[in-house]
Design a protein around this motif. Sequence first.
Motif, mmCIF file in Angstrom:
data_model
loop_
_atom_site.group_PDB
_atom_site.id
_atom_site.type_symbol
_atom_site.label_atom_id
_atom_site.label_comp_id
_atom_site.label_asym_id
_atom_site.label_seq_id
_atom_site.Cartn_x
_atom_site.Cartn_y
_atom_site.Cartn_z
ATOM 1 N N VAL A 65 -11.236 -12.016 10.559
ATOM 2 C CA VAL A 65 -11.321 -10.578 11.265
ATOM 3 C C VAL A 65 -10.187 -9.687 10.642
ATOM 4 C CG1 VAL A 65 -11.916 -9.425 13.078
ATOM 5 C CG2 VAL A 65 -13.386 -11.017 12.999
ATOM 6 N N PHE A 66 -9.428 -10.230 10.521
ATOM 7 C CA PHE A 66 -7.794 -8.875 9.759
ATOM 8 C C PHE A 66 -7.998 -9.372 8.565
ATOM 9 C CE2 PHE A 66 -4.914 -9.793 13.846
ATOM 10 C CZ PHE A 66 -5.315 -8.684 14.206
ATOM 11 N N SER A 67 -7.983 -10.604 8.295
ATOM 12 C CA SER A 67 -9.103 -10.103 6.591
ATOM 13 C C SER A 67 -9.470 -9.115 5.977
ATOM 14 C CB SER A 67 -8.937 -11.895 6.063
ATOM 15 O OG SER A 67 -7.747 -12.157 6.340
ATOM 16 N N ILE A 68 -10.688 -9.471 6.665
ATOM 17 C CA ILE A 68 -11.970 -8.610 6.013
ATOM 18 C C ILE A 68 -11.611 -7.020 6.599
ATOM 19 C CG2 ILE A 68 -14.419 -7.860 7.126
ATOM 20 C CD1 ILE A 68 -14.554 -10.914 8.236
ATOM 21 N N ILE A 69 -11.015 -6.636 7.358
ATOM 22 C CA ILE A 69 -10.698 -5.301 7.488
ATOM 23 C C ILE A 69 -9.742 -5.250 6.708
ATOM 24 C CG2 ILE A 69 -9.611 -3.620 9.134
ATOM 25 C CD1 ILE A 69 -10.950 -5.544 11.541
ATOM 26 N N GLY A 70 -9.017 -5.941 6.809
ATOM 27 C CA GLY A 70 -7.627 -5.156 5.352
ATOM 28 C C GLY A 70 -8.186 -5.447 3.990
ATOM 29 N N THR A 71 -9.275 -5.389 3.629
ATOM 30 C CA THR A 71 -9.376 -6.313 2.189
ATOM 31 C C THR A 71 -10.822 -4.772 2.279
ATOM 32 O OG1 THR A 71 -10.022 -8.460 2.065
ATOM 33 C CG2 THR A 71 -11.738 -7.382 0.656
ATOM 34 N N ALA A 72 -10.911 -4.211 3.552
ATOM 35 C CA ALA A 72 -12.366 -3.580 3.335
ATOM 36 C C ALA A 72 -11.283 -1.813 2.653
ATOM 37 C CB ALA A 72 -12.898 -2.768 4.564
ATOM 38 N N GLN A 73 -10.287 -2.016 3.156
ATOM 39 C CA GLN A 73 -9.085 -1.031 3.597
ATOM 40 C C GLN A 73 -8.152 -1.002 2.476
ATOM 41 O OE1 GLN A 73 -6.714 -1.086 6.901
ATOM 42 N NE2 GLN A 73 -8.981 -0.281 8.637
ATOM 43 N N LEU A 74 -8.758 -1.113 1.486
ATOM 44 C CA LEU A 74 -8.166 -2.193 0.485
ATOM 45 C C LEU A 74 -8.119 -0.469 -0.788
ATOM 46 C CD1 LEU A 74 -6.956 -4.203 -1.976
ATOM 47 C CD2 LEU A 74 -8.524 -4.033 -3.369
ATOM 48 N N TYR A 75 -6.251 -0.221 -1.012
ATOM 49 C CA TYR A 75 -5.779 1.244 -1.331
ATOM 50 C C TYR A 75 -4.450 0.463 -2.233
ATOM 51 C CZ TYR A 75 -4.191 5.740 -2.748
ATOM 52 O OH TYR A 75 -3.542 6.503 -2.949
ATOM 53 N N ASN A 76 -3.665 0.100 -1.664
ATOM 54 C CA ASN A 76 -1.852 0.238 -2.245
ATOM 55 C C ASN A 76 -1.962 -0.346 -3.719
ATOM 56 O OD1 ASN A 76 -0.922 2.412 -0.010
ATOM 57 N ND2 ASN A 76 -0.290 -0.422 0.506
ATOM 58 N N GLU A 77 -3.015 -1.530 -3.822
ATOM 59 C CA GLU A 77 -2.725 -2.266 -5.300
ATOM 60 C C GLU A 77 -3.594 -1.287 -6.290
ATOM 61 O OE1 GLU A 77 -2.016 -4.834 -1.803
ATOM 62 O OE2 GLU A 77 -3.201 -3.380 -2.135
ATOM 63 N N PRO A 78 -4.497 -1.380 -6.317
ATOM 64 C CA PRO A 78 -5.338 -0.714 -6.751
ATOM 65 C C PRO A 78 -4.425 1.010 -7.223
ATOM 66 C CG PRO A 78 -6.788 -0.423 -5.338
ATOM 67 C CD PRO A 78 -5.575 -1.278 -4.823
ATOM 68 N N ALA A 79 -4.230 1.651 -6.360
ATOM 69 C CA ALA A 79 -3.474 2.782 -6.980
ATOM 70 C C ALA A 79 -2.274 2.450 -7.077
ATOM 71 C CB ALA A 79 -2.817 3.121 -5.597
ATOM 72 N N ILE A 80 -1.274 1.446 -7.586
ATOM 73 C CA ILE A 80 -0.034 1.907 -8.079
ATOM 74 C C ILE A 80 -0.093 0.817 -8.840
ATOM 75 C CG2 ILE A 80 1.871 0.018 -7.983
ATOM 76 C CD1 ILE A 80 2.124 2.807 -6.186
ATOM 77 N N LEU A 81 -1.359 0.082 -9.654
ATOM 78 C CA LEU A 81 -2.555 -0.871 -10.706
ATOM 79 C C LEU A 81 -2.331 0.118 -11.604
ATOM 80 C CD1 LEU A 81 -2.096 -3.863 -11.839
ATOM 81 C CD2 LEU A 81 -4.610 -3.923 -10.810
ATOM 82 N N HIS A 82 -3.135 1.555 -11.183
ATOM 83 C CA HIS A 82 -4.141 1.790 -12.077
ATOM 84 C C HIS A 82 -2.794 2.556 -13.539
ATOM 85 C CE1 HIS A 82 -6.503 5.355 -13.246
ATOM 86 N NE2 HIS A 82 -5.415 6.469 -13.575
ATOM 87 N N ASN A 83 -1.059 2.821 -12.891
ATOM 88 C CA ASN A 83 -0.055 3.237 -13.436
ATOM 89 C C ASN A 83 0.063 2.999 -14.705
ATOM 90 O OD1 ASN A 83 0.384 5.294 -11.747
ATOM 91 N ND2 ASN A 83 1.303 4.201 -10.607
ATOM 92 N N VAL A 84 -0.574 0.978 -15.215
ATOM 93 C CA VAL A 84 0.144 0.053 -15.825
ATOM 94 C C VAL A 84 -1.304 -0.128 -16.746
ATOM 95 C CG1 VAL A 84 1.807 -0.375 -15.387
ATOM 96 C CG2 VAL A 84 0.087 -1.976 -14.362
ATOM 97 N N ALA A 85 -2.590 0.264 -15.612
ATOM 98 C CA ALA A 85 -3.832 0.296 -16.194
ATOM 99 C C ALA A 85 -5.120 1.160 -15.991
ATOM 100 C CB ALA A 85 -5.011 -1.586 -15.257
ATOM 101 N N PRO A 86 -5.140 1.955 -17.341
ATOM 102 C CA PRO A 86 -5.390 3.677 -16.941
ATOM 103 C C PRO A 86 -6.930 2.955 -17.084
ATOM 104 C CG PRO A 86 -3.849 3.754 -19.152
ATOM 105 C CD PRO A 86 -4.870 1.942 -18.484
ATOM 106 N N ASN A 87 -7.859 2.034 -17.475
ATOM 107 C CA ASN A 87 -9.016 1.583 -17.440
ATOM 108 C C ASN A 87 -9.208 1.435 -16.243
ATOM 109 O OD1 ASN A 87 -7.371 -0.826 -17.299
ATOM 110 N ND2 ASN A 87 -9.282 -1.498 -17.798
ATOM 111 N N LEU A 88 -8.322 1.380 -14.556
ATOM 112 C CA LEU A 88 -8.844 1.047 -13.470
ATOM 113 C C LEU A 88 -8.992 2.123 -13.070
ATOM 114 C CD1 LEU A 88 -7.074 -1.200 -10.907
ATOM 115 C CD2 LEU A 88 -7.842 1.351 -10.057
#
Length: 314
Positions: A240-263
């Motif tokens: 249950v915690f993992s389901i809720i955490g995945t729905a709230q995904l933000y940090n990883e794509p926001a930081i990865l956007h700096n090296v992956a402009p196609n994101l």
Amino acid sequence: MTTALPGRTAPQDPTARPARRARRPARTAAMFLAPFLLLFTALYLAPIGYTVQQSLFRMHRSGLGLSAPTEVFAGLGNYATALGDPAFRGSLLRVLLIGVVQVPLMLLLALVLALLLDAKSTMFKRFFRLAFFLPYALPGVVGAIMWSYLVAPGLSPITAAAHHLGLHLNLTSDGMLGPTIGNMLTWGWTGYNMLIIHSALQAIPPEVVEAATMDGCSAFGTAWRIKVPMIRPALVLTTVFSIIGTAQLYNEPAILHNVAPNLSSTYTPIYAAHNAVDANDFNLAATESVVLALLAFVLSFGFLKLVQRRGAAS
């Protein structure tokens, strides 16, 4: 009816004193609960209610748009706008796909690590427990920055090693963004889930495991038939915690956007809501946040009901 004689006090009701004594624990409990209820209302219920309210309004500009905008009631219009946006629908589908693949793999890895730590033959348990938990101890943003350097084109040692093997690997391509983010989530949260599962394993009575061993059950059989069923509540909790955490995904794509402009800037629902805030469309951001909250609630509650039905059937 009892009347008091002159010079004498009226007899007291014998049930009055026990009733007052019974009310004392209730008042004491209310005094201790009041700070929590106050903070819970101010910091949790009030923001949720305000967000829902904002999702039902929109800013209206009249004339040429030179006058100050006014807030008007929109009903479910914002929800129709959000759900009608292909980018936002794609973000919802994206976190669903990441969760369907990443969550089971992460929890399986956490279960295996917890069972290995719980085994009697495992050496250096304290070291491995700390090593497995250390990624979660790091701030999520720090871990995301570290992984962004590990997968960035031209900097990634993983890509360089694959190139020496004759493989042209780009971990930030459109097809690899999902697995890359899933790997970052697994690295950061496996230790947390492992610790919860390991704590549940420590609560299993030793005599149960000893009885299974005396009956000739192997180590794998003891783990699969005895330990895993007995830690079922911990597995449900981590899921249950993992389901809720995945729905709230933000940090990883926001930081990865700096090296992956196609994101895409709408890669996840929270990312999309953040962009709506940057565009000063707070009502749309509130609407997307409510939709995401409802999705997380439906998925987690649906999983709990499914587990309860299977438990009742067995």
